[in-house]
Design an enzyme around this catalytic site. Structure first.
Site, PDB file in Angstrom:
ATOM      1  N   ASP A 199       1.136  -0.347  -3.178  1.00  0.00           N
ATOM      2  CA  ASP A 199       2.186   0.579  -3.615  1.00  0.00           C
ATOM      3  C   ASP A 199       1.788   2.036  -3.376  1.00  0.00           C
ATOM      4  O   ASP A 199       0.609   2.384  -3.425  1.00  0.00           O
ATOM      5  CB  ASP A 199       2.465   0.340  -5.108  1.00  0.00           C
ATOM      6  CG  ASP A 199       3.788   0.941  -5.527  1.00  0.00           C
ATOM      7  OD1 ASP A 199       4.635   1.200  -4.648  1.00  0.00           O
ATOM      8  OD2 ASP A 199       3.981   1.162  -6.734  1.00  0.00           O
TER       9      ASP A 199
HETATM   10  C1  FPP Z   1       5.237   0.079  -1.321  1.00  0.00           C
HETATM   11  O1  FPP Z   1       5.162   1.493  -1.314  1.00  0.00           O
HETATM   12  C2  FPP Z   1       5.038  -0.499  -0.001  1.00  0.00           C
HETATM   13  C3  FPP Z   1       5.947  -1.250   0.692  1.00  0.00           C
HETATM   14  C4  FPP Z   1       7.304  -1.540   0.175  1.00  0.00           C
HETATM   15  C5  FPP Z   1       5.626  -1.799   2.011  1.00  0.00           C
HETATM   16  C6  FPP Z   1       4.206  -2.247   2.189  1.00  0.00           C
HETATM   17  C7  FPP Z   1       3.949  -2.584   3.589  1.00  0.00           C
HETATM   18  C8  FPP Z   1       2.830  -2.257   4.273  1.00  0.00           C
HETATM   19  C9  FPP Z   1       1.665  -1.552   3.689  1.00  0.00           C
HETATM   20  C10 FPP Z   1       2.706  -2.663   5.692  1.00  0.00           C
HETATM   21  C11 FPP Z   1       2.548  -4.140   5.702  1.00  0.00           C
HETATM   22  C12 FPP Z   1       2.336  -4.779   6.958  1.00  0.00           C
HETATM   23  C13 FPP Z   1       3.209  -5.430   7.743  1.00  0.00           C
HETATM   24  C14 FPP Z   1       2.695  -6.197   8.867  1.00  0.00           C
HETATM   25  C15 FPP Z   1       4.649  -5.391   7.492  1.00  0.00           C
HETATM   26  P1  FPP Z   1       6.509   2.271  -1.640  1.00  0.00           P
HETATM   27  O2  FPP Z   1       7.357   2.264  -0.406  1.00  0.00           O
HETATM   28  O3  FPP Z   1       7.137   1.629  -2.863  1.00  0.00           O
HETATM   29  O4  FPP Z   1       6.033   3.722  -1.950  1.00  0.00           O
HETATM   30  P2  FPP Z   1       6.319   4.541  -3.297  1.00  0.00           P
HETATM   31  O5  FPP Z   1       5.861   3.675  -4.440  1.00  0.00           O
HETATM   32  O6  FPP Z   1       5.500   5.783  -3.157  1.00  0.00           O
HETATM   33  O7  FPP Z   1       7.788   4.809  -3.338  1.00  0.00           O
HETATM   34 MG    MG Z   2       6.674   1.772  -4.894  1.00  0.00          MG
END
Ligand code: FPP
Ligand code: MG
Length: 270
Positions: free
Chosen positions: A38
């Site tokens: 996250d």
């Molecule tokens: C959460 O951070 C992360 C995600 C929703 C996506 C995680 C995916 C990856 C790290 C890449 C994975 C690899 C492949 C091959 C697909 P957030 O977007 O919720 O960020 P925030 O909490 O700051 O809003």
């Molecule tokens: Mg998040």
């Protein structure tokens, strides 16, 4: 001159990392570690990058941590790459994540790349049918490419939620019971449902450690069934793309301390 200095720094860093991992690997090592990756968007905002770059850097962090886990001898890593709920995000962000998966999955499985080098079998866990057809095809191909690997497991959970996994497991268990010869006396036990969980079908060992980054202290529908009483829950305020060995080492030391303590108290009770 400048580049020689950088090469030396990187050589020293590599040697120090190898030594650290060798010392850690001498103690008890968790069999199964899960990551709730996250904080990608907050990391992007903090570093004045676009959201897509935050997710790409998040993928690099996953690669890095996967390699650390494999070098330590961790048998199974599960990563929350995309929740079913994430389909509600801006279409551009969902597309970027799907493109990232399409681009990176096969790369990860190529001959000589990480999964091949460490003999890791990849499982895409979740409702694969919700993925765009092109990503489904890549996911199938990537799973096929690693199907003979048997030294470790990578569960990439996408699109996944625990409630969906549990519903599917209960449904399959009931269906199996109804299909049995004597279904009137068929009894459904916790063990039967456990056997139908997607992680069990992927032959994952019990979950030892779950790490969530970015300062949020919730499980967000990830591996709820698997977080049994022995799972060590770890929360850190670091955003996922910045997560690395420095934060990971105390987590492993904490696990080792707990195992040693359990061994000592078990010996005292004998
Ligand atoms: C959460 O951070 C992360 C995600 C929703 C996506 C995680 C995916 C990856 C790290 C890449 C994975 C690899 C492949 C091959 C697909 P957030 O977007 O919720 O960020 P925030 O909490 O700051 O809003
Ligand atoms: Mg998040």
């Amino acid at each position: 001159m400048f580049s020689l200095f950088h090469q030396c720094v990187s050589w020293v860093r590599q040697k120090a990392q190898n030594a650290l991992l060798a010392v850690l690997a001498a103690g008890p090592i968790p069999k199964h570690i899960a990551f709730v990756m996250d904080g990608n968007r907050r990391y992007a905002r903090m570093n004045k990058k676009i959201v897509q770059q935050g997710h790409s850097d998040g993928f690099l962090a996953l690669r890095r941590m996967l390699e650390v886990c494999l070098r330590l001898g961790v048998q199974c890593v599960s990563a929350y790459a995309f929740s079913i709920e994430n389909f509600k995000r801006e279409p551009a962000e969902v597309d970027a994540l799907m493109n990232l998966a399409e681009e990176k999955l096969l790369e990860l499985c190529q001959h000589g790349d990480l999964l091949d080098e460490y003999g890791v079998r990849l499982h895409i866990i979740g409702r694969k049918e919700l993925l765009p057809e092109s990503v489904q095809a890549v996911a199938r191909k990537a799973e096929e490419m690693t199907q003979h690997n048997d030294r470790a497991i990578l569960n990439l959970c996408m699109p996944y939620t625990s409630r969906d996994e549990m519903t599917t497991a209960v449904e399959s268990t009931v269906r199996k019971a109804l299909d049995s010869d004597d279904y009137s006396s068929a009894e459904i036990t916790e063990k039967d449902i456990d056997a139908q969980m997607m992680t069990s079908l992927a032959k994952s060992p019990p979950l030892d450690i779950l790490i969530r980054t970015s300062g949020v202290r919730r499980l967000s529908d990830f591996l709820l069934w698997q977080c049994c009483e022995n799972t060590q829950l770890q929360f850190t305020s670091t955003y996922w793309p910045d997560f690395g060995l420095l934060e990971f080492v105390p987590v492993i030391l904490d696990f080792q301390r707990k195992v040693w303590y359990q061994q000592v108290t078990a010996r005292k009770l004998l």
